[in-house]
Write a protein that holds these residues in place. Structure first.
Motif, PDB file in Angstrom:
ATOM      1  N   THR A 127      13.025   5.646  -0.489  1.00 46.71           N
ATOM      2  CA  THR A 127      14.287   5.279   0.156  1.00 46.71           C
ATOM      3  C   THR A 127      14.089   4.156   1.151  1.00 46.71           C
ATOM      4  OG1 THR A 127      15.096   7.545  -0.086  1.00 46.71           O
ATOM      5  CG2 THR A 127      16.204   6.159   1.531  1.00 46.71           C
ATOM      6  N   ALA A 128      13.019   4.250   1.946  1.00 44.73           N
ATOM      7  CA  ALA A 128      12.759   3.228   2.955  1.00 44.73           C
ATOM      8  C   ALA A 128      12.490   1.871   2.316  1.00 44.73           C
ATOM      9  CB  ALA A 128      11.579   3.658   3.820  1.00 44.73           C
ATOM     10  N   LEU A 129      11.735   1.855   1.225  1.00 42.44           N
ATOM     11  CA  LEU A 129      11.467   0.586   0.537  1.00 42.44           C
ATOM     12  C   LEU A 129      12.764  -0.015   0.008  1.00 42.44           C
ATOM     13  CD1 LEU A 129       8.180   1.374  -1.428  1.00 42.44           C
ATOM     14  CD2 LEU A 129       8.441  -0.089   0.574  1.00 42.44           C
ATOM     15  N   ASP A 130      13.651   0.824  -0.512  1.00 44.41           N
ATOM     16  CA  ASP A 130      14.941   0.331  -1.008  1.00 44.41           C
ATOM     17  C   ASP A 130      15.768  -0.272   0.120  1.00 44.41           C
ATOM     18  OD1 ASP A 130      14.341   1.116  -3.575  1.00 44.41           O
ATOM     19  OD2 ASP A 130      15.386   3.041  -3.428  1.00 44.41           O
ATOM     20  N   PRO A 140       8.986  -9.738   0.240  1.00 43.83           N
ATOM     21  CA  PRO A 140       7.938  -8.723   0.168  1.00 43.83           C
ATOM     22  C   PRO A 140       8.237  -7.448   0.957  1.00 43.83           C
ATOM     23  CG  PRO A 140       7.286 -10.458   1.680  1.00 43.83           C
ATOM     24  CD  PRO A 140       8.584 -10.895   1.063  1.00 43.83           C
ATOM     25  N   TYR A 141       7.482  -6.422   0.572  1.00 48.40           N
ATOM     26  CA  TYR A 141       7.521  -5.143   1.266  1.00 48.40           C
ATOM     27  C   TYR A 141       6.447  -5.130   2.362  1.00 48.40           C
ATOM     28  CZ  TYR A 141       9.884  -3.717  -3.071  1.00 48.40           C
ATOM     29  OH  TYR A 141      10.726  -3.619  -4.153  1.00 48.40           O
ATOM     30  N   VAL A 142       6.723  -4.426   3.455  1.00 45.75           N
ATOM     31  CA  VAL A 142       5.760  -4.262   4.542  1.00 45.75           C
ATOM     32  C   VAL A 142       5.586  -2.763   4.784  1.00 45.75           C
ATOM     33  CG1 VAL A 142       5.192  -4.766   6.941  1.00 45.75           C
ATOM     34  CG2 VAL A 142       6.505  -6.428   5.594  1.00 45.75           C
ATOM     35  N   VAL A 143       4.377  -2.256   4.539  1.00 48.02           N
ATOM     36  CA  VAL A 143       4.079  -0.831   4.722  1.00 48.02           C
ATOM     37  C   VAL A 143       2.892  -0.714   5.670  1.00 48.02           C
ATOM     38  CG1 VAL A 143       3.519   1.360   3.604  1.00 48.02           C
ATOM     39  CG2 VAL A 143       4.872  -0.352   2.379  1.00 48.02           C
ATOM     40  N   THR A 158       4.650  -8.280  -2.661  1.00 47.59           N
ATOM     41  CA  THR A 158       5.854  -8.325  -3.494  1.00 47.59           C
ATOM     42  C   THR A 158       5.790  -7.282  -4.611  1.00 47.59           C
ATOM     43  OG1 THR A 158       4.827 -10.029  -4.873  1.00 47.59           O
ATOM     44  CG2 THR A 158       6.213 -10.789  -3.048  1.00 47.59           C
ATOM     45  N   ASP A 159       4.650  -6.595  -4.705  1.00 47.01           N
ATOM     46  CA  ASP A 159       4.420  -5.596  -5.751  1.00 47.01           C
ATOM     47  C   ASP A 159       4.829  -4.218  -5.229  1.00 47.01           C
ATOM     48  OD1 ASP A 159       3.416  -3.766  -7.563  1.00 47.01           O
ATOM     49  OD2 ASP A 159       1.554  -4.881  -7.914  1.00 47.01           O
ATOM     50  N   ARG A 160       5.936  -3.694  -5.739  1.00 52.08           N
ATOM     51  CA  ARG A 160       6.425  -2.398  -5.270  1.00 52.08           C
ATOM     52  C   ARG A 160       5.400  -1.284  -5.526  1.00 52.08           C
ATOM     53  NH1 ARG A 160      11.554  -0.231  -4.102  1.00 52.08           N
ATOM     54  NH2 ARG A 160      11.700   2.050  -4.384  1.00 52.08           N
ATOM     55  N   ASP A 161       4.715  -1.343  -6.668  1.00 52.19           N
ATOM     56  CA  ASP A 161       3.710  -0.320  -6.961  1.00 52.19           C
ATOM     57  C   ASP A 161       2.583  -0.335  -5.924  1.00 52.19           C
ATOM     58  OD1 ASP A 161       5.099   0.561  -9.167  1.00 52.19           O
ATOM     59  OD2 ASP A 161       3.965  -0.679 -10.590  1.00 52.19           O
ATOM     60  N   ALA A 165       1.619   2.648  -3.491  1.00 55.34           N
ATOM     61  CA  ALA A 165       0.257   3.181  -3.531  1.00 55.34           C
ATOM     62  C   ALA A 165      -0.330   3.279  -2.128  1.00 55.34           C
ATOM     63  CB  ALA A 165      -0.625   2.312  -4.426  1.00 55.34           C
ATOM     64  N   HIS A 166      -0.106   2.231  -1.315  1.00 54.41           N
ATOM     65  CA  HIS A 166      -0.634   2.276   0.053  1.00 54.41           C
ATOM     66  C   HIS A 166       0.032   3.394   0.845  1.00 54.41           C
ATOM     67  CE1 HIS A 166      -2.431   0.871   3.769  1.00 54.41           C
ATOM     68  NE2 HIS A 166      -1.243   0.972   4.347  1.00 54.41           N
ATOM     69  N   GLY A 167       1.356   3.468   0.745  1.00 60.49           N
ATOM     70  CA  GLY A 167       2.080   4.502   1.473  1.00 60.49           C
ATOM     71  C   GLY A 167       1.662   5.897   1.064  1.00 60.49           C
ATOM     72  N   HIS A 168       1.569   6.131  -0.241  1.00 62.72           N
ATOM     73  CA  HIS A 168       1.160   7.444  -0.737  1.00 62.72           C
ATOM     74  C   HIS A 168      -0.262   7.783  -0.305  1.00 62.72           C
ATOM     75  CE1 HIS A 168       4.721   8.431  -2.923  1.00 62.72           C
ATOM     76  NE2 HIS A 168       4.639   7.395  -3.752  1.00 62.72           N
ATOM     77  N   GLY A 169      -1.131   6.765  -0.287  1.00 67.96           N
ATOM     78  CA  GLY A 169      -2.515   7.012   0.129  1.00 67.96           C
ATOM     79  C   GLY A 169      -2.593   7.513   1.562  1.00 67.96           C
ATOM     80  N   VAL A 170      -1.812   6.900   2.440  1.00 66.70           N
ATOM     81  CA  VAL A 170      -1.799   7.321   3.842  1.00 66.70           C
ATOM     82  C   VAL A 170      -1.194   8.715   3.977  1.00 66.70           C
ATOM     83  CG1 VAL A 170      -0.924   6.791   6.152  1.00 66.70           C
ATOM     84  CG2 VAL A 170      -1.691   4.936   4.655  1.00 66.70           C
TER      85      VAL A 170
END
Length: 418
Positions: A127-130, A140-143, A158-161, A165-170
């Motif tokens: 949701t936050a990325l959207d 680009p996205y900033v996580v 710019t790669d949503r995946d 992946a970074h967000g899920h890893g954390v």
């Protein structure tokens, strides 16, 4: 001096050039700091051990370099022992230790920054990325990791995946994540010394965060830096003091969590004005390596005034003419899997600051971290400083070493526009 990186080496060099300093110890230090300071072993993450060391050594002033001991409460323990300390309390250091905390402080102080979405779970991440994508009109996205990550806890892609992946890893590791609005424009690092009331900004600098030339490759703790910034708008420091630094220090004091030490504002000069990217609670690395050589004001007196609440009485800062450039020499495999233990030669040359080094059993200097050296030079202008820095890099030998060849090049060629 608490710490073991190139930032601490640069601080030690500046402190020993101050006539008021009669003795200096660095704990735990590295292979370079031993040339300018006594060495003492210490676990920097143990506030009790840091305070005990300072007491036993008879220190008049303790300067805490890295963020880990500050967030752990080293400055509190030292002050509780009756010794002056340059560095914020554990509570105040949360301005770096928790990005969510920093956002709350900025909101209360009216400090301009990127809009952010705290993320506590996988569904919230999507949701936050959207929402960030919609607000910014595209990638680009900033996580960001919400906590400490040694300067490597952010992914801008710019790669949503890759963002997911970074967000899920954390999150999978039990951490928290912040998704932020992307900020355009060049970035600036501005340090400010403060005693919790008075704020004295230093010289703006710019670092290079990506590993490879052209700002490509993975994010790192910083591959080089330069100062001053010939492209910076006139009045930038005064503007940031009024809109960012002083309001933040005032808000921290209002909360009963006064910030005393070094407040580092990472800024983006966007198309909509200055925005804060992040705050740090200590001198930045590698920017310290280029700011301090240009500071003519004796450093120990400045830090002592901040530590003792007398900064308002300190004389105005004075600066040397010219420019400074530092180029980080990194180990093979940095930042993902840096190789350590390799011999380093040429590390005792002028301007060579040690970041990740140790003395081996045979007495040789060996790599002991990802960023191994910060090779620094000054010059009459940025072009001269840059040329001198790379000439010094050429004298260093480290198997598999990597460094960027374009530090400060865009500024020298006039390619940065605000």
């Amino acid at each position: 001096m608490i710490g073991s990186g190139a930032r601490e080496h640069a601080l030690c060099v500046a402190l020993t050039s101050d006539p008021a300093v009669t003795a200096l110890a660095c704990a735990p230090g590295n292979a370079g700091t031993r040339a300018v300071a006594e060495h003492r072993p210490v676990d920097v993450a143990d506030p009790v051990a840091v305070a005990a060391l300072a007491t036993g050594w008879g220190a008049d002033l303790v300067v805490v370099g890295p963020e880990v001991p500050l967030v752990a409460g080293a400055a509190d323990a030292v002050r509780d022992a009756g010794i002056a300390c340059f560095g914020p309390s554990a509570q105040a250091a949360q301005i770096e230790g928790s990005k969510s905390f920093a956002k709350h402080v900025m909101a209360a102080a009216g400090v301009p920054t990127a809009r952010a979405w705290p993320v506590g779970g996988p569904a919230e991440l999507e949701t936050a990325l959207d929402e960030a994508l919609h607000l910014g009109g595209g990638a680009p996205y900033v996580v960001k990791d919400d906590g400490l990550a040694a300067g490597k806890g952010v992914v801008v892609t710019t790669d949503r995946d890759a963002a997911l992946a970074h967000g899920h890893g954390v999150l999978d590791a039990g951490g928290a994540v912040l998704v932020e609005e992307y900020l355009d424009g060049p970035e600036v690092s501005l340090f400010a010394v403060t005693d919790g009331t008075t704020v004295l900004p230093l010289l703006p600098a710019q670092d290079a965060k990506r590993r490879d030339d052209g700002d490509a490759g993975p994010n790192t703790g910083g591959m080089g830096a330069y100062a001053p910034l010939p492209w910076a708008p006139a009045g930038l420091v005064d503007e940031v003091l009024v809109t960012v630094l002083q309001p933040t220090v005032d808000e921290m004091r209002r909360r009963g969590e006064p910030f005393s030490g070094l407040l580092y504002a990472g800024l983006a000069l966007t198309s909509r004005g200055v925005r804060v990217v992040e705050f740090n609670a200590r001198f930045g690395d590698p920017e310290t390596q280029v700011v301090l050589p240009l500071l003519e004001t004796p450093l120990a007196g400045l830090l002592s005034a901040a530590a003792t609440g007398t900064l308002a009485d300190h004389p105005p800062l004075t600066w040397r003419d010219g420019a400074a450039v530092t180029v980080v020499v990194a180990a093979a495999g940095y930042p993902e899997a840096p190789r350590t233990g390799d011999p380093v030669t040429g590390a005792d040359g002028p301007g060579v600051l040690h970041a990740g080094t140790a003395v081996g059993p045979d007495g040789t200097v060996r790599s002991a971290g990802g960023r191994v050296l910060a090779v620094t030079a000054t010059g009459t202008d940025l072009a001269a400083a840059r040329q001198a820095a790379y000439e010094r890099v050429a004298a260093v030998r480290l198997a598999g070493a990597h460094w960027r060849t374009d530090i400060a090049l865009a500024a020298v060629e006039g390619r940065i526009r605000v």
